[in-house]
Design a protein around this motif. Structure first.
Motif, short mmCIF file in Angstrom:
data_model
loop_
_atom_site.label_atom_id
_atom_site.label_comp_id
_atom_site.label_asym_id
_atom_site.label_seq_id
_atom_site.Cartn_x
_atom_site.Cartn_y
_atom_site.Cartn_z
N ILE A 306 0.88 -1.17 0.00
CA ILE A 306 0.00 0.00 0.00
C ILE A 306 0.91 1.22 0.00
CG2 ILE A 306 -1.90 1.18 1.16
CD1 ILE A 306 -2.64 -1.65 0.35
N LEU A 307 1.05 1.85 -1.15
CA LEU A 307 2.06 2.90 -1.29
C LEU A 307 1.47 4.29 -1.41
CD1 LEU A 307 4.47 1.05 -3.73
CD2 LEU A 307 4.54 1.14 -1.22
N GLU A 308 0.20 4.40 -1.75
CA GLU A 308 -0.44 5.71 -1.86
C GLU A 308 -1.91 5.59 -1.53
OE1 GLU A 308 -1.16 5.84 -6.66
OE2 GLU A 308 0.80 6.46 -5.89
N GLU A 309 -2.56 6.73 -1.33
CA GLU A 309 -3.95 6.76 -0.86
C GLU A 309 -4.89 5.99 -1.77
OE1 GLU A 309 -6.33 7.93 2.36
OE2 GLU A 309 -4.24 8.55 2.05
N ASP A 310 -4.70 6.10 -3.09
CA ASP A 310 -5.59 5.41 -4.03
C ASP A 310 -5.50 3.89 -3.89
OD1 ASP A 310 -6.44 7.83 -4.96
OD2 ASP A 310 -5.23 7.80 -6.80
N ASP A 311 -4.36 3.40 -3.41
CA ASP A 311 -4.22 1.95 -3.23
C ASP A 311 -5.23 1.40 -2.23
OD1 ASP A 311 -2.12 2.14 -4.96
OD2 ASP A 311 -0.54 1.72 -3.48
N LEU A 312 -5.63 2.22 -1.27
CA LEU A 312 -6.55 1.76 -0.23
C LEU A 312 -7.90 1.37 -0.82
CD1 LEU A 312 -5.68 4.40 2.50
CD2 LEU A 312 -5.19 1.94 2.63
#
Length: 372
Positions: A306-312
């Motif tokens: 999980i590297l950035e907000e959109d990944d969530l």
């Protein structure tokens, strides 16, 4: 009034009830309390969406049971916020513990435990109901539920309702080798049968209480009864328990090299040197990547970054495909915590990455993150 009679049979002196409209007969309960010498305390006005029963030592919570697991998990934060408003009142009223019972979905149980722990440091007990194969109505193995909830700090875990004591004992024994907390057993008085328009339970008090020793040997330390049990069942159970020397039972050993993890539905076990394979990125192909990794990789574990907000959002939509043990990775503390809140299983951290140890310990305590 039946609750008051059960309390009397169990040797308790106080029963607290809510004014919620799912609890009927408060005047009758007050009258029964006066007759039996039990102090009955009318309780609080609670959210009408929440079925509650504040009794004996704490709060019994009978959660809602959405038919769709995805709906349940997606609404966990909304439910937790609602739960916190209710539980704040109960904590202020001085309850001694919280009991989350007759649970059928892991997302409901996780939301309830997080809510309880956000408002109080009182113990939280959790019980699930399951079929003869140890599966909840939503398909989760109760062994997976044990691994998840005890990891999140549940002080006791077990089963209620379900079936009679014989069927429940079989499932409790499945939990014993992996239980790090006291187990709870609250079976029905057998399976119900409709007779002449009524419901009949065929397990009499003596037969019900005869299972007490076997439950105790399996690690049960909190006993009770559910549907079909009467004050006579509870009295017989209490009498049987008085004859048991709990100190005589040997402690259950746990292999430190067998580490329990779980998806929402399945229990999985890893070793400290587990191979997580190639790290999976959160792309539009995440579902296919999860299925391929679990099919082709024999190690029984996979790793998602999980590297950035959109990944969530992508992770939230596809986490239900995970069956094996899941290693979550992020180099951003806030993203890792959000992912742990979204994930309905018990994930692990493989030691790669450079996150603060104090933060990882906090994630272990709050969400059950396994630290290798």
């Amino acid at each position: 009034s039946l609750l008051v009679e059960k309390a009397k049979a169990a040797g308790l002196g106080i029963v607290a009830l809510t004014d919620h409209d799912c609890i009927q007969g408060i005047p009758e309960a007050m009258e029964a309390g006066e007759r039996l010498g039990i102090r009955v305390i009318p309780g609080l006005e609670l959210d009408t969406e929440f079925h509650t029963e504040l009794h004996m030592l704490g709060l019994g919570v009978d959660p809602q049971h959405p038919a769709l697991q995805e709906f349940a998990a997606r609404n966990a934060q909304r439910r937790q916020a609602r739960n916190e408003a209710i539980l704040n009142q109960l904590a202020a009223a001085g309850v001694d513990l919280f009991l989350i019972e007759t649970t059928m979905t892991v997302p409901e149980a996780r939301a309830a435990v997080l809510a309880c722990k956000s408002v109080s440091d009182k113990p939280v007990w959790v019980t699930f109901t399951c079929d003869e194969n140890g599966r909840t109505l939503s398909g989760s193995d109760v062994l997976a539920a044990l691994i998840i909830l005890q990891g999140m700090g549940a002080a006791a875990f077990g089963l209620n309702c379900s079936s009679g004591p014989e069927g429940m004992l079989e499932q409790i024994r499945r939990l014993t080798p992996y239980a790090a907390v006291p187990l709870i057993a609250k079976p029905n008085a057998g399976l119900p049968e409709r007779v002449d328009g009524g419901v009949v339970y065929h397990c009499p008090p003596e037969e019900f209480a005869a299972y007490a020793r076997a439950f105790a040997a399996a690690g049960v330390r909190i006993f009770g009864g559910c549907c079909g049990t009467t004050p006579a069942h509870i009295a017989a159970l209490r009498e049987a328990l008085a004859e048991i020397d709990f100190a005589a039972f040997p402690a259950v050993g746990h292999d430190p090299d067998v580490i329990p993890c779980a998806s929402e539905k399945e229990a999985r076990f890893i070793t400290p040197d587990v191979d997580v394979g190639e790290t999976i990125a959160c792309t539009s192909d995440l579902m296919e990547d999860i299925l391929e990794a679990e099919e082709e990789a024999p190690q029984g574990a996979l790793k998602i970054a999980i590297l950035e907000e959109d990944d969530l959002d992508i992770f939230a939509e596809n986490q239900y495909a995970v069956k094996d043990a899941l290693c979550l990775f992020s180099d951003v503390p806030e993203l890792l915590e959000k992912a742990l809140r979204l994930y309905q299983g018990r994930a692990f951290w493989d030691g790669t990455g450079d996150l603060d140890e104090a933060f990882l310990e906090e994630m272990r305590v709050r969400y059950g993150l396994v630290l290798l």
